[in-house]
Design an enzyme around this catalytic site. Structure first.
Site, PDB file in Angstrom:
ATOM      1  N   ASP A  22      -4.903  -0.459  -0.239  1.00 45.55           N
ATOM      2  CA  ASP A  22      -4.237  -1.625   0.425  1.00 45.55           C
ATOM      3  C   ASP A  22      -3.533  -1.682   1.755  1.00 45.55           C
ATOM      4  OD1 ASP A  22      -2.178  -4.175  -0.336  1.00 45.55           O
ATOM      5  OD2 ASP A  22      -2.576  -3.257  -2.237  1.00 45.55           O
ATOM      6  N   GLU A  23      -1.987  -2.298   1.929  1.00 43.97           N
ATOM      7  CA  GLU A  23      -1.980  -2.363   3.347  1.00 43.97           C
ATOM      8  C   GLU A  23      -1.036  -1.271   4.001  1.00 43.97           C
ATOM      9  OE1 GLU A  23      -1.687  -5.536   3.353  1.00 43.97           O
ATOM     10  OE2 GLU A  23      -0.859  -6.237   1.050  1.00 43.97           O
TER      11      GLU A  23
END
Length: 441
Positions: free
Chosen positions: A213-214
């Site tokens: 993810d981020e």
């Protein structure tokens, strides 16, 4: 950053490419915060504790808050934690975490929240302390590890964060913060954000993130944010977003970002909404084997649409990029899909050399105006236009992307424990870290 390094930070902030608006980090030296040591061992804790949370809270309430210039100390060793803590309103203090804390409860929230701190430093003197979240035991259903809330003049550094059930480090609002010399290891799935940051005048640098993810992502509202020397090592990749109604982001720099595998070299993501992202620079990116490369997607299907016609993106400059995607026809190395209701303007690509491991690629643009890529339009007016897909040849400036000796071949399993890493001393090919590890000072 230590007090001795403040001058260096100020000099960096005045560089032409910098977007910091002034000093970051604590306003007094670390040594000035060592007049009183508030050890958890003196407040009910012990090495091997089944719940070190109450001792951390008690040491803060009964020692730190009563003694300006103090350090809350968790000595080296292993601890479990079941009771989350919120440490509010301390001034001129430090949290020295030399031990490794392991999550031992599934309560939501934040394991350690620092709220309204001023002149604060959260660090590990041995560069080995941190939190093991064992997120595989309660995936997307437990706590975040660390949250900095509306704090000012602070630093978070030399910490290791592993497998959070949710996000690893959140910098919520506040100003003049610095985060550096961090190793973050998450699982190979969404909801495992490395660092999410918003607020004013924050500097994030020398960070390694593994997750899906981020990596290091700027959220709204944010201004004067500088992110550099970032190693997204089998990560979802760095981003701005996701963005919706009332977005306000400006004066941001990302530079010296190295991405090995993962979702994208960089993404700006939204789905309709309103507001703006403006005056952002993306400099010196290297990426290898990502799904997408440079990706603007203002119709991002994973996000619920906002109520506005679109977030206005303007004055975005991408310079000195070299990288490749896995399949440049399936997922373009450059994609600029802007909102028809708010076309992107003044999008400049300079020396951006993105290619495909398959030696075939297309680029895509929609309602994007600027220069530097075949599909973008240049005009004094900016009407919406339909998606344009154009085949490209290998850029003349493209070369095989550089590597790092610690590059991972794949991410970590979602159903097993993730090992605790060590913090590297370089986060971008050919560049040293900006500040040495605490253990080496």
């Amino acid at each position: 950053m230590s007090f001795k390094s403040l001058l260096a930070a100020a000099l960096l902030a005045t560089a032409a490419s910098a977007q910091l608006s002034g000093h970051v980090g604590p306003t007094s030296s670390l040594s000035s915060k060592q007049a009183t040591t508030c050890s958890v061992l003196d407040y009910g804790g012990k090495v091997g504790s089944s719940d070190i949370g109450p001792a951390i809270q008690k040491a803060f309430d009964e020692c730190v808050k009563k003694h300006s210039g103090s350090t809350l100390y968790v000595p080296a060793g292993n601890y479990q934690m079941k009771t989350w803590v919120t440490l509010k309103s301390g001034t001129k203090w430090a949290f020295r975490l030399d031990g490794l804390i392991t999550r031992a409860a599934t309560t939501g929230g934040n394991m350690i929240a620092i709220q309204n701190a001023n002149d604060f430093e959260f660090y590990s003197a041995n560069s080995a302390g941190g939190i093991q979240g064992h997120g595989y035991q309660c995936r997307n259903a437990g706590p975040r590890l660390i949250r900095m809330v509306k704090s000012t003049n602070f630093a978070v550094h030399d910490l290791i964060l592993v497998d959070s059930p949710e996000f690893h480090l959140v910098v919520e609002a506040g100003s003049n913060g610095e985060v550096y010399n961090m190793a973050i290891r998450g699982a190979n799935l969404g909801g495992s954000d490395g660092i999410d940051v918003w607020g004013t005048n924050h500097w994030i640098h020398d960070v390694e993130v593994t997750n899906r993810d981020e990596c290091v992502t700027v959220k709204s509202p944010a201004s004067n944010i500088q992110v550099e020397r970032i190693w997204c090592n089998q990560s979802g990749g760095s981003a701005i977003g996701s963005l919706s109604d009332g977005t306000a982001i400006e004066n941001v720099v990302y530079k010296n970002v190295y991405t090995n595998g993962g979702n994208q070299a960089f993404m700006i993501k939204s789905n309709k909404g309103s507001g703006y992202v403006r005056n952002v620079k993306f400099q010196d990116f290297i990426s290898r084997g990502t799904a997408y490369g440079l990706n603007i997607d203002q119709y991002w299907s994973s996000q619920k649409p906002g109520s506005g016609a679109g977030v206005q993106l303007s004055d975005l400059t991408f310079s000195n990029w070299n990288g490749n995607v896995a399949d440049g026809v399936k997922r373009p190395p450059i994609q600029l899909i802007c909102a028809d209701g708010a076309p992107c303007t003044n999008i400049k690509l300079d020396n951006v050399n993105m290619w495909s491991q398959t030696d075939k690629a297309v680029v895509k643009c929609e309602s994007a105006y600027g220069s530097g890529v075949a599909c973008i339009k240049s005009s004094s007016s900016h009407p919406a236009y339909s998606k344009v897909t154009q085949s490209i040849s290998k850029p003349k400036g493209y070369s095989t992307p550089k590597t790092m000796s610690g590059d991972l071949a794949s991410g970590f399993a979602t159903n097993a424990a993730i090992p605790t890493p060590t913090i590297p001393t370089s986060f971008y090919p050919g560049l040293p870290q900006i500040s040495p590890l605490a253990k080496n000072k």
